[in-house]
Design an enzyme around this catalytic site. Sequence first.
Site, mmCIF file in Angstrom:
data_model
loop_
_atom_site.group_PDB
_atom_site.id
_atom_site.type_symbol
_atom_site.label_atom_id
_atom_site.label_comp_id
_atom_site.label_asym_id
_atom_site.label_seq_id
_atom_site.Cartn_x
_atom_site.Cartn_y
_atom_site.Cartn_z
ATOM 1 N N CYS A 9 -6.067 -2.906 -1.627
ATOM 2 C CA CYS A 9 -6.870 -4.119 -1.507
ATOM 3 C C CYS A 9 -8.331 -3.704 -1.479
ATOM 4 O O CYS A 9 -8.644 -2.526 -1.389
ATOM 5 C CB CYS A 9 -6.568 -4.843 -0.197
ATOM 6 S SG CYS A 9 -4.888 -5.467 -0.065
ATOM 7 N N CYS A 255 -6.864 9.171 0.421
ATOM 8 C CA CYS A 255 -5.855 9.071 -0.647
ATOM 9 C C CYS A 255 -6.360 9.747 -1.929
ATOM 10 O O CYS A 255 -7.360 9.325 -2.507
ATOM 11 C CB CYS A 255 -5.561 7.596 -0.925
ATOM 12 S SG CYS A 255 -4.599 7.316 -2.423
ATOM 13 N N ASP A 367 -3.891 10.594 -19.804
ATOM 14 C CA ASP A 367 -3.599 9.400 -18.998
ATOM 15 C C ASP A 367 -3.693 9.804 -17.525
ATOM 16 O O ASP A 367 -3.687 10.998 -17.208
ATOM 17 C CB ASP A 367 -2.188 8.881 -19.344
ATOM 18 C CG ASP A 367 -1.976 7.429 -18.905
ATOM 19 O OD1 ASP A 367 -2.868 6.856 -18.252
ATOM 20 O OD2 ASP A 367 -0.908 6.885 -19.205
ATOM 21 N N CYS A 404 4.868 6.016 -1.429
ATOM 22 C CA CYS A 404 3.643 5.884 -0.644
ATOM 23 C C CYS A 404 3.889 4.883 0.472
ATOM 24 O O CYS A 404 4.483 3.834 0.242
ATOM 25 C CB CYS A 404 2.493 5.399 -1.522
ATOM 26 S SG CYS A 404 0.990 5.113 -0.556
HETATM 27 S S1 SF4 Z 1 0.973 8.908 -0.606
HETATM 28 FE FE1 SF4 Z 1 -0.224 7.022 -0.990
HETATM 29 S S2 SF4 Z 1 -2.105 7.365 0.163
HETATM 30 FE FE2 SF4 Z 1 -1.138 9.365 -0.102
HETATM 31 S S3 SF4 Z 1 -2.004 10.187 -2.016
HETATM 32 FE FE3 SF4 Z 1 -0.140 9.145 -2.577
HETATM 33 S S4 SF4 Z 1 -0.824 7.087 -3.151
HETATM 34 FE FE4 SF4 Z 1 -2.466 7.994 -1.948
#
Ligand code: SF4
Length: 495
Positions: A9, A255, A367, A404
Amino acid sequence: MLEQLKEACGVFAAQDFTNKPVFPYIYWGLRSQNHRGHQSHGFLTYDGTFHSQKGLDLVPKVKKEEIQKWLTELPGSVGLGHVRYSTSGGTDYESLVKSTQPIMEKRGEKQIAIAFNGNVVNTPDIIKEIQEETPNFRFNYDAELISRKLLRQTKDGDLASSVKRCMKEIEGAFSVAGMTEKGELFAFRDPQGIRPLCCGCSKNGTTCAVSSETVGLDINSFDFNFEVNPGELVVAKKDGFERKQLCPGERHALCAFEFAYFARPDSRLGNRYVYEVREEFGRNFAWEYPETTSKVDIIMSMPETGNDAAYGYHELTGIRWERASRRHRYVAERAFILLSDQRYNTIDRKINIVDHKLAGKNVAVVDDSIVRGDTTKVVVTKLRKMGAKKVYLFITFPRIIGPCFYGVDMATYRELIGSQHDAEEIAEIVGADAVNYQSVDGLVKATGLDKQNLCLGCITGKYPTPLAQKLADEMKERFENGYSEKGRIYESSVK
Ligand code: SF4
């Protein structure tokens, strides 16, 4: 990436200390960050009372003749805005409308409004705690877990102690911008700092702003002052931000996917422009895959997140970067009207590829990531039909091997092609001659951050918070033993 992986978000908040209306700043702050959430948008301003406007879909264009109406409906010199993609709660129409942020919560005299980016992992524990006080409380979305927790009485009874309690007791990613019933603007970030959040002020210092990405400040001609530290609370004041480090955090864990995919290339993260990091990703390809590189005739990118890495790869190797794919600029729909026999034509609705540039060539396609792999397969098939001799995929984000828990729409092992197959097998499945992933070390080095200061959970299986690690390990075991997965596991025991 041409797959529809959904982002977390975006938030934007502003306070003007000369009583100017802040709605225009919030509006532009959100427009510049609409890539972070498409499902809904919301504004909330304060001029002694709260005023709110919410809607589904992208932040709307405001026609010239409607500006006064918006300003009248959203008055006040302090306010919040939010663009959302749901990572918690229902995704039907009613749930989406209900969960659109910013949200407001009241408890006695106290009132709080928040907009947040991230995801709560220990959802059942927090719900249980809330239900001890309010037995008929039913979970709808995780923003209300944070706002309810902020309103619970603390010993000191001040904002800092409530925020500190949130930081200590909520596990997950939360970058929050909020307002109190007195119109005080504040923001804070979880102790790992998983999602970005930054602060800045207008040139004359009279307006303070908080934004998920620095582009939200840039579009308003504000100066970028600092990134909110993990575990830090900031409060807007007449002479700038008051900063309080409430939780040291055992480790920072921004992240890593923000660098490869989510963040806009012209945003700054960890004091580097994202596009510079992506160029470095591209240069890494030349160092990590010299043998494949020696066979490449042309480089092309899957717009737009592959462009900067393609440029870096081209710059170092001298191989021509052919701008052979272009996104249809004004086609923004995410669900296309298609006849059933046109199922595979969705790629054509998104990008146009110039075929004669590929004919008879060994093509390196840059990509940003492969999640499920089905769209990649369609693209490779298309390139071959257009006459490409060899198709080598260069993927800037390492192989995604796990889900995630922090606000990205990858909830299960089952949906991730990389959790079940290595690069060679993936190449075979999608029909490419090779899939060359960025190495984890190459990615870390390009960001300029220490490995300890990044979340690499989905690409290493090592998550920065304990419950996420436990859930990932349990899910993996179940998946490997053939049990079906149920989507968002952190909500699965929610009542
Ligand atoms: S687990 Fe989620 S927060 Fe961690 S790197 Fe991967 S996408 Fe990003």
